[in-house]
Design an enzyme around this catalytic site. Structure first.
Site, PDB file in Angstrom:
ATOM      1  N   GLU A 131     -11.511  77.450 -72.006  1.00  0.00           N
ATOM      2  CA  GLU A 131     -12.213  76.643 -71.021  1.00  0.00           C
ATOM      3  C   GLU A 131     -13.736  76.642 -71.169  1.00  0.00           C
ATOM      4  OE1 GLU A 131     -11.506  80.759 -69.044  1.00  0.00           O
ATOM      5  OE2 GLU A 131     -10.453  79.413 -70.410  1.00  0.00           O
ATOM      6  N   ASN A 132     -14.243  76.614 -72.379  1.00  0.00           N
ATOM      7  CA  ASN A 132     -15.684  76.571 -72.556  1.00  0.00           C
ATOM      8  C   ASN A 132     -16.259  75.387 -71.775  1.00  0.00           C
ATOM      9  OD1 ASN A 132     -15.338  78.547 -74.792  1.00  0.00           O
ATOM     10  ND2 ASN A 132     -14.512  76.765 -75.858  1.00  0.00           N
ATOM     11  N   HIS A 176      -5.130  72.228 -66.787  1.00  0.00           N
ATOM     12  CA  HIS A 176      -5.419  73.658 -66.610  1.00  0.00           C
ATOM     13  C   HIS A 176      -6.866  73.957 -67.012  1.00  0.00           C
ATOM     14  CE1 HIS A 176      -4.174  78.062 -67.265  1.00  0.00           C
ATOM     15  NE2 HIS A 176      -5.369  77.987 -67.833  1.00  0.00           N
ATOM     16  N   GLU A 177      -7.247  73.514 -68.206  1.00  0.00           N
ATOM     17  CA  GLU A 177      -8.594  73.826 -68.690  1.00  0.00           C
ATOM     18  C   GLU A 177      -9.662  73.125 -67.845  1.00  0.00           C
ATOM     19  OE1 GLU A 177      -8.857  76.230 -70.743  1.00  0.00           O
ATOM     20  OE2 GLU A 177      -6.686  76.261 -71.057  1.00  0.00           O
ATOM     21  N   GLU A 206      -7.224  82.597 -64.262  1.00  0.00           N
ATOM     22  CA  GLU A 206      -6.008  82.078 -64.892  1.00  0.00           C
ATOM     23  C   GLU A 206      -4.940  81.651 -63.903  1.00  0.00           C
ATOM     24  OE1 GLU A 206      -6.204  81.107 -67.706  1.00  0.00           O
ATOM     25  OE2 GLU A 206      -7.916  82.250 -68.452  1.00  0.00           O
TER      26      GLU A 206
END
Length: 841
Positions: A262-263, A293-294, A316
């Site tokens: 997830e940058n 999700h990301e 998470e």
């Protein structure tokens, strides 16, 4: 790679009290050769008081260090730490000039050369303590700073980063400064990317992949970008805080260890999500869920970041829950919770019943090495299940109100579990703190069993709970369809609060009672005897796939607990999968039936019959899909028929013809799958493998060839594969995994018997040399899972007790040994397990 000291929680707290870090200026030069790159770092920070501290760095060569213009001795670097002695209170500037090693294991700065066209790509994975492989840093999540990154790259490359990048000339790319982010979220990806760019809500969006994958990305670009835009819009409906970064790029990168990372502004995905071959709609749904999700992490994880790694679940679990929920709400994939139930939730149940289980929110995680081990089915699937239960208990409105309060209070900062619970509590009168204590601070799985009593011709339902957690759930009451006894019809669903709900009058006894119908809570489910008989006869007649997922999970768990014979599970699958319509359920049940029941839980003499049953089942699915209306179901059946083939003739004919009769045509994935099975069966050779590799010289083809070569039933092939994995360090993370996947085969138990005792010392050695990613791959894929015997278990337990494996190897190895013990119990060759309910820690 030598193992470095892990940062402890106490060290991080002391450093955070001392320092306020303002800005990193990074200069990375990727033009200095194939082995190393140059890394120059300037860190501007304030010391609140006088004192000593350190900065982390893992260089190939440390050339020069200055603090406030005064040189420091590079030789003072010790175990990845550069001491900063006698800091005065006030402003400081640290400059570090180093050469850093490229990685082949997906950690730090990973370098990959595409065998298809010779092009090279580089990307970072900075998670946990891998920042130190790329640049000098005060590497802990609560020392957020602004990052200003420039990259010198070869001609023809594009550089991506957290912010918008511009090419300045002389091969130098400059990224826009970030907002305040944690060190582990800094990202760079460089290479001759193929890019598809667009704009949404005034922000630049882009998707990127290797040039050799360009046709495949182009084919799916509309779907990927549609999902991205839909999720982006849905999150802006849910969250009051707008997206906090200046762009949104998604780069599909090679040899990536996780599903995605997830940058902020530059999410990296494994490029398996750029599909070269046919996939099912469930696999497309999974890609959509990972995108969702990301993106959820942009708020929960990036905007608001954990203070220390004991709260990794705050990242998470939230992203997992939001990923599935938002996929269901915003995309064409409206039923992802079925896949969650049969795949992800099973992962959580398994992890939570092992000796290595831990609370969703552990009281204390002592260091980064320990924290890395908690990225498991508990932090993802159990935590997401807990949040889904919390949303059901609070109501969606109050749940989102609490989350928005959390974002507003802690944006661009750090937060703890206590902060999160306080934010939720501000939006409701319910006792969220007590809920958190019972759900997040305990381990194990509750068990729910329906109990029916009869008086005066009327039945009453209670749900017995073995465990300690409160549950808000629905119990489903099903009757046989009078017009079609093979179908079950829902009579009603009862909303229950366990353990507080009074016994419920239900009238006439239903044919089936399903506690946790709808799968809103996290608990084992068991059935009363009448319901179990209905399941065996009518499981496929249940109208809702989520209900069927609850039932299949219960049967799976009963097998693992030794309460249901493995053969009974196979019989149920044989009876009901041919009529199943949900792809995730078919895939999940077949995977468990073949990978665990046939390969591990049944004794060797019973395995041929199990493979024959699965072959017949797959042929039934093929016959059902001959009309071409169910391509996904047919693809699953073809894949599994290949995997369980006991004889080579049929699948060898498919390979020779290039097609399965009635379809599909064989794409690269199916060709390598067939060749791999033929290798196991001794029906192919190196000449055929080399010819297939010439046909498909891609990175995936290289992995397929490695898998096939390791699977050949030949002593020289096995020796070569073993030496490649354990004697040398040349295999990348993906090639190591592919080789390991091919090596152990139940059909070849006698041939590889000598390698079982060799595995443990060799795995310990390679984990110490090559680090956590290879350690986890060795324990997961190179573990001799086929050797279901007490000697293998004894060797493994002796390794844990006396060989001092690295933390990453120890944890995964302990899990594999627990799975081995369960397989032995299923065979009646090991003592019964201790029942594990939810007990407070």
């Amino acid at each position: 790679m030598a193992c470095m000291s892990a940062l402890t929680r106490d060290e991080a707290q002391l450093r955070a009290q001392l320092l306020d870090v303002h800005r990193y200026t990074l200069e990375l030069d990727l033009t200095t050769g194939d082995e190393t790159f140059d890394s120059r770092t300037v860190i501007r920070f304030t010391a609140r008081t006088a004192g000593d501290t350190f900065v982390e760095l893992k260089p190939a060569e440390l050339r020069a260090v200055t603090l406030d213009g005064e040189p420091l001795d590079p030789e003072s670097l010790d175990d990845g730490r550069l001491p900063l002695k006698n800091l005065s209170a006030g402003e400081h500037e640290l400059r570090v000039d180093a050469a850093m090693r490229y990685s082949r294991t997906g950690e730090g700065m990973h370098r990959f050369t595409d065998p298809s066209d010779g092009e090279t790509y580089i990307y970072t994975q900075m998670f946990m303590d891998d920042v130190q492989r790329v640049f000098a840093a005060f590497d802990q999540p609560d020392l957020k700073a602004v990052f200003e990154v420039s990259v010198t790259a070869p001609e023809g490359w594009t550089v991506l980063a957290n912010g918008i990048t511009e090419r300045r000339g002389d091969g130098v790319w400059q990224a826009a400064p970030t907002p305040l982010i944690s060190t582990y979220l800094v990202a760079v990806a460089a290479g001759p990317w193929h890019s598809v760019r667009t704009e949404h809500r005034g922000l630049p969006f882009g998707i990127h992949c290797r040039r050799s994958l360009a046709p495949h990305l182009e084919a799916d670009a509309d779907e990927i970008l549609d999902v991205t835009r839909a999720c982006f819009d849905r999150y802006h409906e849910k969250f009051e805080e707008p997206y906090p970064f200046d762009s949104y790029d998604q780069a599909f990168v090679p040899e990536f260890n996780a599903g995605a990372m997830e940058n902020p502004g530059l999410v990296t995905f494994r490029d398996d999500f750029v599909y070269r071959s046919a996939v099912t709609d469930t696999e497309r749904q999974t890609r959509a869920m990972v995108i969702a999700h990301e993106m959820a992490h942009m708020w929960f994880g990036d905007l608001v970041t954990l203070k220390w790694w004991d709260d990794i679940w705050l990242n998470e679990s939230f992203a997992e829950y939001m990923g599935y929920q938002t996929t269901a709400e915003a995309t064409r994939f409206t039923d992802p919770w079925t896949e969650f139930g049969v795949t992800r939730k099973a992962w959580g149940y398994d992890a939570d019943q092992r000796p290595t289980t831990h609370p969703v929110a552990p009281e204390k995680v002592d260091d980064t090495a320990s924290a890395l081990l908690n990225f498991d089915g508990i932090s993802y699937a159990k935590g997401a299940s807990a949040l889904r239960q919390l949303a059901a208990w609070l109501g969606e409105k109050d749940f989102l109100a609490g989350i928005n309060t959390h974002f507003n209070r802690h944006k661009f900062g750090n937060a703890t579990l206590a902060d999160f619970i306080d934010s939720l509590a501000s939006a409701t009168e319910r006792d969220v703190h007590a809920w958190a204590d019972s759900w997040l601070r305990t381990t194990g799985v509750d068990k729910l069993t329906p109990l029916v009593s009869t008086a005066d011709g009327t039945c009453t339902l209670t749900v017995d709970r073995a465990g300690s957690r409160p549950h808000r759930l629905t119990a489903g009451l099903y009757d046989h369809d009078v017009a079609d006894q093979g179908r079950l019809v829902l009579r009603e669903r009862l909303d229950l609060d366990i353990p507080h709900s009074a016994p419920q009058p239900i009238g006439k006894r239903p044919a089936l009672l399903v506690p946790n119908d709808g799968d809103l809570t996290y608990a084992k489910v068991r059935f009363d005897p009448e319901s179990f008989e209905t399941i065996r006869a009518g499981l496929s007649g249940l109208p809702d796939p989520v209900t069927r997922a609850v039932v299949w999970n219960a049967l799976r768990d009963a097998v693992r607990d030794g309460e249901l014979a493995p053969a009974a599970y196979l019989e149920t699958a044989r009876a009901h999968l041919p009529r199943e319509t949900d792809l995730a359920l078919v895939q999940g049940v077949l995977a468990f039936a073949s990978g665990q029941i046939a390969d591990q839980y049944l004794k060797p003499e019973d395995r041929p019959a199990a493979l024959a049953t699965l072959t017949t089942l797959c042929r039934d699915l093929l016959r059902r899909t001959e009309d071409g209306d169910h391509p996904g179901l047919r693809l699953i059946a073809v894949r599994h028929l290949i995997s369980v083939a006991a004889h080579p003739d049929t699948i060898a004919a498919w390979l020779a013809d290039g097609i399965v009769p009635g379809g599909p045509e064989l794409d690269p994935e199916l060709r390598w799958r067939i060749l791999g099975r033929l290798a196991v069966l001794g029906a192919t050779d190196e000449t055929a493998i080399a010819a297939e590799l010439e046909r498909d010289p891609s990175a995936t083809g290289q992995e397929g060839a490695a898998r096939c070569r390791a699977a050949l039933p030949d002593p020289q092939a096995k020796q070569a594969a073993w030496e490649a994995m354990f004697a040398g360090d040349d295999l990348s993370n993906y090639l190591f995994t592919a080789t390991a996947q091919g090596f152990w085969q139940p059909e070849q138990a006698d041939l590889v018997r000598q390698y079982v005792p060799r595995f443990y010392p060799d795995a310990v050695a390679v984990a110490a040399r090559r680090g956590p990613a290879i350690a986890a791959a060795a324990a997961r894929w190179a573990f001799p899972a086929h050797a279901v015997d007490t000697e293998n278990l004894r060797l493994g337990e002796a390794c844990l007790q006396g060989a001092d494996p690295t933390p990453a190897l120890r944890r995964t190895l302990a899990d594999r040994l627990d799975d081995l013990a369960r397989a032995l119990r299923a065979r009646g060759e090991h003592e019964a397990p201790v029942e594990q309910g939810a007990d407070a820690e």
